[in-house]
Design an enzyme around this catalytic site. Structure first.
Site, PDB file in Angstrom:
ATOM      1  N   GLU A 288       0.797  -1.236   0.000  1.00 61.02           N
ATOM      2  CA  GLU A 288       0.000   0.000   0.000  1.00 61.02           C
ATOM      3  C   GLU A 288       0.830   1.287   0.000  1.00 61.02           C
ATOM      4  OE1 GLU A 288      -2.697  -0.460   3.303  1.00 61.02           O
ATOM      5  OE2 GLU A 288      -3.639  -2.225   2.423  1.00 61.02           O
TER       6      GLU A 288
ATOM      7  N   GLU B  62      -6.208 -10.827  -0.970  1.00 58.26           N
ATOM      8  CA  GLU B  62      -7.022 -10.560   0.229  1.00 58.26           C
ATOM      9  C   GLU B  62      -8.506 -10.526  -0.127  1.00 58.26           C
ATOM     10  OE1 GLU B  62      -5.569  -7.287   2.624  1.00 58.26           O
ATOM     11  OE2 GLU B  62      -3.482  -7.674   2.076  1.00 58.26           O
TER      12      GLU B  62
HETATM   13  C1  GLA Z   1      -4.891  -4.373   4.403  1.00 57.61           C
HETATM   14  C2  GLA Z   1      -3.678  -5.151   4.840  1.00 57.61           C
HETATM   15  C3  GLA Z   1      -4.070  -6.384   5.566  1.00 57.61           C
HETATM   16  C4  GLA Z   1      -5.203  -6.186   6.563  1.00 57.61           C
HETATM   17  C5  GLA Z   1      -6.345  -5.469   5.914  1.00 57.61           C
HETATM   18  C6  GLA Z   1      -7.460  -5.213   6.921  1.00 57.61           C
HETATM   19  O1  GLA Z   1      -5.534  -4.955   3.342  1.00 57.61           O
HETATM   20  O2  GLA Z   1      -2.851  -5.511   3.768  1.00 57.61           O
HETATM   21  O3  GLA Z   1      -2.949  -6.860   6.237  1.00 57.61           O
HETATM   22  O4  GLA Z   1      -4.765  -5.488   7.682  1.00 57.61           O
HETATM   23  O5  GLA Z   1      -5.853  -4.234   5.419  1.00 57.61           O
HETATM   24  O6  GLA Z   1      -8.240  -4.152   6.580  1.00 57.61           O
END
Ligand code: GLA
Length: 370
Positions: free
Chosen positions: A151, A271
């Site tokens: 990120e 994710e």
């Molecule tokens: C991001 C992070 C994850 C997790 C999510 C939760 O996606 O990469 O590790 O903490 O946020 O919102």
């Protein structure tokens, strides 16, 4: 429970050939076996998921928090792998490969503030390199890849500026070091792995959310192009794919997989989950119990999973892993969470009783694509 049986009536019956007991379906199989010719399938684990009976569905796992900076490196002078090592043991006992998540992330809850105390680029980068070196060395090839940076791209909706001035998130990392902290993290991870003789076993990814959206996608591509032009060692991109009921755009998902793959990078869906509330709406009503969730909501969620997996299968030559950000609805980071309005959520393909939801049936009993 009634809801589930009703939903099943509308699902296609996909036969895999008859057996003596009748017709078998892919939904009777383990997910990892259904997808064995496409990509590996992962679940994300926290301390509550270890006893899940669903683990056999996966052949990959991510630690929700245990390998994050704050967990393994709680302050600049201390490293502690006790908790993370429990996950490594768990993964070995269950034949799961581990996605390492994540070496460098800005999130305040995930990094100790003393990392930035000097406010000096050289000091901060040397702390970063020490972290990358020590953590990569500790886990060796117990992980098969790392989200080296997580990120770091700006998530504003304004399009990529011609001079590239809006590409990066204004984090402590960026404000002190400029974009160099990104490149240094990959170089250090690569150097460490080569020194360990493990570079071919452990791949290096860049991971982010909303990187299917056009503005963020073009900023991400600008950053990746910079890394690639500088010969920075990076193998792949992680598309987090956190969706909610009103955010899924299949065309953007597909275009993005193609665009990232065209850069020569492997793609992983890192994710994936589908929040059951439509966050474009206000005055959302809380579904405190799974039984309160209207059937239409669970069906829309299932359709999103289904359409996404149809795209993943079609592009499985570009995608090596799909990971859900959780295991089942009985435990999710979205619950009791102000970022999610304290609404009780059911974002996965297994319900609060760890039973298969309509989404599970759709992504397994799919019709063969022509
Ligand atoms: C991001 C992070 C994850 C997790 C999510 C939760 O996606 O990469 O590790 O903490 O946020 O919102």
């Amino acid at each position: 429970m009634k809801r589930k049986f009703l939903s099943l009536l509308f699902l296609p019956l996909v036969t895999l050939g008859s057996c003596s007991s009748g017709v078998s379906r892919r939904s009777d199989m383990l997910l990892k076996d259904v997808y064995k010719d496409f990509f590996t399938i992962g679940g994300t684990y926290n301390e509550f998921s270890f006893d899940s009976k669903l683990t056999s569905h996966f052949n990959s796992m991510t630690c929700e928090n245990a390998m994050k900076w704050i967990s393994v490196h709680p302050n600049v002078s201390t490293y502690n792998y006790q908790e993370a090592d429990r996950y490594v043991d768990f993964a070995k006992a269950h034949n799961l490969k581990i996605r390492g998540h994540a070496l460098v992330w800005h999130n305040e809850k995930s990094i100790s503030s003393d990392v930035f105390a000097s406010n000096d680029k050289e000091t901060v980068i040397s702390i970063e390199k020490d972290h990358v070196n020590k953590v990569v060395t500790h886990f060796k090839d117990d992980v098969y890849c790392w989200d080296v940076c997580n990120e770091v791209v700006d998530d504003g909706t304004s399009p990529l500026a011609e001079d590239g001035s809006n590409v990066y998130r204004q984090s402590n990392w960026y404000n002190i070091c400029g974009r160099d902290f990104i490149k240094e993290a990959y170089i250090e991870a690569d150097r460490t792995l080569k020194e360990l003789g493990l570079r071919d076993k452990v791949k290096l990814y860049y991971n982010d959310y909303d990187n299917t959206k056009p503005a963020k996608r073009s900023k991400t591509i600008a950053m990746l192009n910079w890394l690639l032009e500088e010969n920075v060692p990076i193998d792949g991109i992680g598309m987090q794919c956190h969706y909610h009921l009103g955010s899924f755009d299949p065309a953007q998902l597909e275009e993005s997989i193609i665009a990232y793959s065209n850069l020569g990078l492997d793609v992983q869906i890192t994710e994936f989950d589908v929040d059951i509330y439509d966050r474009t709406k206000s005055n959302l009503v809380n579904y405190a119990s799974y039984e309160d969730v209207p059937k239409e909501v669970i069906d829309i969620q299932a359709t999103i999973y289904d359409r996404a997996f149809e795209i993943f299968r079609r592009h499985s030559d570009k995608i090596s892993n799909v990971t859900f950000w959780g295991v089942s609805d009985n435990n999710t980071y979205m619950n009791d969470n102000p970022d999610y309005g304290y609404l009780t959520n059911y974002p996965y393909i297994f319900d609060v009783f760890e039973e298969k939801k309509p989404a599970f049936y759709l992504i397994t009993d799919y019709q063969e694509e022509k």
